[in-house]
Scaffold this motif. Structure first.
Motif, short mmCIF file in Angstrom:
data_model
loop_
_atom_site.label_atom_id
_atom_site.label_comp_id
_atom_site.label_asym_id
_atom_site.label_seq_id
_atom_site.Cartn_x
_atom_site.Cartn_y
_atom_site.Cartn_z
N ASP A 1 0.83 -1.21 0.00
CA ASP A 1 0.00 0.00 0.00
C ASP A 1 0.86 1.26 0.00
O ASP A 1 0.58 2.23 -0.71
N VAL A 2 1.90 1.25 0.81
CA VAL A 2 2.77 2.42 0.89
C VAL A 2 3.52 2.61 -0.42
O VAL A 2 3.70 3.74 -0.90
N CYS A 3 3.96 1.51 -1.04
CA CYS A 3 4.60 1.61 -2.35
C CYS A 3 3.64 2.19 -3.37
O CYS A 3 4.02 3.04 -4.20
N ASP A 4 2.39 1.75 -3.35
CA ASP A 4 1.38 2.30 -4.27
C ASP A 4 1.29 3.81 -4.12
O ASP A 4 1.30 4.56 -5.11
N ALA A 5 1.19 4.26 -2.86
CA ALA A 5 1.04 5.70 -2.60
C ALA A 5 2.26 6.48 -3.06
O ALA A 5 2.16 7.66 -3.42
N ALA A 6 3.43 5.83 -3.05
CA ALA A 6 4.67 6.49 -3.46
C ALA A 6 4.89 6.42 -4.97
O ALA A 6 5.90 6.93 -5.47
N GLY A 7 3.97 5.77 -5.69
CA GLY A 7 4.10 5.68 -7.14
C GLY A 7 4.75 4.41 -7.64
O GLY A 7 4.92 4.24 -8.85
N PHE A 8 5.10 3.49 -6.72
CA PHE A 8 5.66 2.20 -7.11
C PHE A 8 4.53 1.18 -7.06
O PHE A 8 4.29 0.56 -6.03
N ARG A 9 3.84 0.99 -8.17
CA ARG A 9 2.60 0.23 -8.16
C ARG A 9 2.74 -1.21 -8.65
O ARG A 9 1.74 -1.93 -8.77
N GLU A 10 3.95 -1.64 -8.90
CA GLU A 10 4.17 -3.01 -9.38
C GLU A 10 5.27 -3.67 -8.54
O GLU A 10 6.26 -4.17 -9.08
N GLN A 11 5.10 -3.67 -7.24
CA GLN A 11 6.17 -4.13 -6.36
C GLN A 11 5.91 -5.47 -5.70
O GLN A 11 6.67 -5.87 -4.82
N THR A 12 4.85 -6.17 -6.10
CA THR A 12 4.59 -7.48 -5.50
C THR A 12 4.86 -8.59 -6.51
O THR A 12 4.68 -8.42 -7.72
N LEU A 13 5.30 -9.74 -6.00
CA LEU A 13 5.53 -10.90 -6.85
C LEU A 13 4.21 -11.56 -7.19
O LEU A 13 3.25 -11.52 -6.41
N GLU A 14 4.16 -12.17 -8.37
CA GLU A 14 2.95 -12.86 -8.81
C GLU A 14 2.64 -14.03 -7.88
O GLU A 14 3.53 -14.59 -7.24
N PRO A 15 1.36 -14.42 -7.80
CA PRO A 15 1.01 -15.61 -7.00
C PRO A 15 1.73 -16.85 -7.53
O PRO A 15 2.10 -16.92 -8.69
N GLY A 16 1.88 -17.82 -6.66
CA GLY A 16 2.53 -19.07 -7.04
C GLY A 16 3.52 -19.55 -6.01
O GLY A 16 3.79 -20.74 -5.90
N LEU A 17 4.09 -18.62 -5.23
CA LEU A 17 5.02 -19.04 -4.19
C LEU A 17 4.27 -19.23 -2.89
O LEU A 17 3.27 -18.57 -2.61
N ARG A 18 4.75 -20.16 -2.09
CA ARG A 18 4.18 -20.45 -0.79
C ARG A 18 5.32 -20.72 0.19
O ARG A 18 6.41 -21.12 -0.20
N LEU A 19 5.03 -20.52 1.48
CA LEU A 19 5.99 -20.93 2.50
C LEU A 19 6.08 -22.45 2.47
O LEU A 19 5.11 -23.15 2.74
N GLN A 20 7.25 -22.96 2.11
CA GLN A 20 7.45 -24.40 1.99
C GLN A 20 8.02 -25.01 3.27
O GLN A 20 7.75 -26.17 3.58
N ALA A 21 8.81 -24.25 3.99
CA ALA A 21 9.47 -24.79 5.18
C ALA A 21 9.90 -23.64 6.08
O ALA A 21 10.04 -22.50 5.63
N GLY A 22 10.13 -23.95 7.35
CA GLY A 22 10.59 -22.94 8.30
C GLY A 22 9.43 -22.22 8.96
O GLY A 22 8.26 -22.50 8.70
N ARG A 23 9.77 -21.30 9.83
CA ARG A 23 8.75 -20.63 10.65
C ARG A 23 7.87 -19.73 9.80
O ARG A 23 8.30 -19.13 8.83
#
Length: 222
Positions: free
Chosen positions: A24-46
Motif C-alpha cells: 500500500d505504501v509503495c502504491d502511494a509512493a508511485g511504485f505500483r508493481e512491487q509485488t511478486l505474482e502468485p505461485g510461491l508459498r511458505l514451503q518450510a521454516g517458521r
C-alpha cells in the motif's frame, strides 16, 4: 534515499509490519508493481513476516555434473551476510534448488530466509531449524546436482514475474512478497510502520462496533 550507513531494524519491521502494508505504501509512493505474482508459498521454516535484503542468484540448467560440484551454490551461500534473504531463480528446470544444508549454512551466516523460484526439498529438516523460512513453488526430492547450478549472482533476477535487484528490501509472509527498491527502503519502511499503527487503531474501532464508513473517514485505510 537510503544509503548503506542508514540502518533499518529488520526485526522490528518483522514484528510490526507485513507485505500488504508495504504494498500500500509503495502504491502511494508511485511504485505500483512491487509485488511478486502468485505461485510461491511458505514451503518450510517458521511462519510470520520475513524482512531482509535481497541477495540474488540464477540457477541454470546443466546436462552434467560440474567439475566443481555445487561450486556456485557454495560460493553464493558462503557470501551471504547478516540480514540477507537469498533470492534464487531456478525456473529453468524443475529440480530442487534449495534444501536443508543450504538453509543450515545460511542460518550460520546470519541470513534470514530464502525465496526460490523453483522447488525445495528437506522440508522437515528445514522446519527443525525453526527460524529460517523458505518460500518456493513446491517441494520435490530431486537433487540439483547435474541438473541445475548457480552460475550468476548479485545481478537483477526476475522471479515470479518481478525483477529484484541486489540490496532491495523484501517483505515476505502468507500473502506473498513485496519488494522495495533499496534507494527508497528507509522512507518506505517508516511509512509502513505508520500505516500499520493506523490500521491497528482502525481495527480496534471496528471491534468496538464502529461503522466501516466512519473508520474510512477517520483513518483513510481499509
Amino acid at each position: 534515499m537510503t544509503t548503506a550507513n542508514e540502518p533499518i531494524d529488520l526485526d522490528d519491521l518483522s514484528r510490526t509490519t507485513y507485505s500488504a502494508v508495504f504494498s500500500d505504501v509503495c502504491d502511494a509512493a508511485g511504485f505500483r508493481e512491487q509485488t511478486l505474482e502468485p505461485g510461491l508459498r511458505l514451503q518450510a521454516g517458521r511462519s510470520g513476516v520475513l524482512v531482509g535484503w535481497a541477495r540474488t542468484a540464477v540457477s541454470r540448467p546443466v546436462t552434467q555434473i560440474p567439475e566443481r560440484p555445487y561450486g556456485g551454490e557454495i560460493d553464493f551461500i558462503d557470501s551471504l551476510n547478516p540480514g540477507d534473504v537469498a533470492i534464487v531463480d531456478c525456473s529453468g528446470r524443475p529440480a530442487a534448488a534449495w534444501g536443508e544444508l543450504f538453509s543450515t549454512a545460511s542460518v550460520g551466516r546470519g541470513a534470514r530466509g530464502a525465496v526460490i523460484d523453483g522447488y525445495v526439498r528437506d522440508i522437515d529438516k528445514i522446519d527443525a531449524l525453526g527460524r529460517f523460512p523458505v518460500y518456493g513453488r513446491g517441494s520435490r526430492p530431486t537433487d540439483s546436482l547435474g541438473r541445475v547450478s548457480i552460475q550468476e549472482r548479485d545481478i537483477p533476477v526476475c522471479v515470479y514475474g518481478h525483477t529484484i535487484h541486489p540490496g532491495d528490501l523484501v517483505i515476505c509472509d502468507r500473502d506473498g512478497v513485496t519488494c522495495v527498491p533499496r534507494a527508497f527502503a528507509l522512507e518506505i519502511a517508516e511509512k509502513a510502520r505508520e500505516k500499520a499503527t493506523t490500521e491497528n487503531a482502525a481495527r480496534e474501532l471496528l471491534l468496538q462496533g464502529g461503522y466501516l464508513r466512519d473508520v474510512w473517514e477517520k483513518y483513510r485505510v481499509l
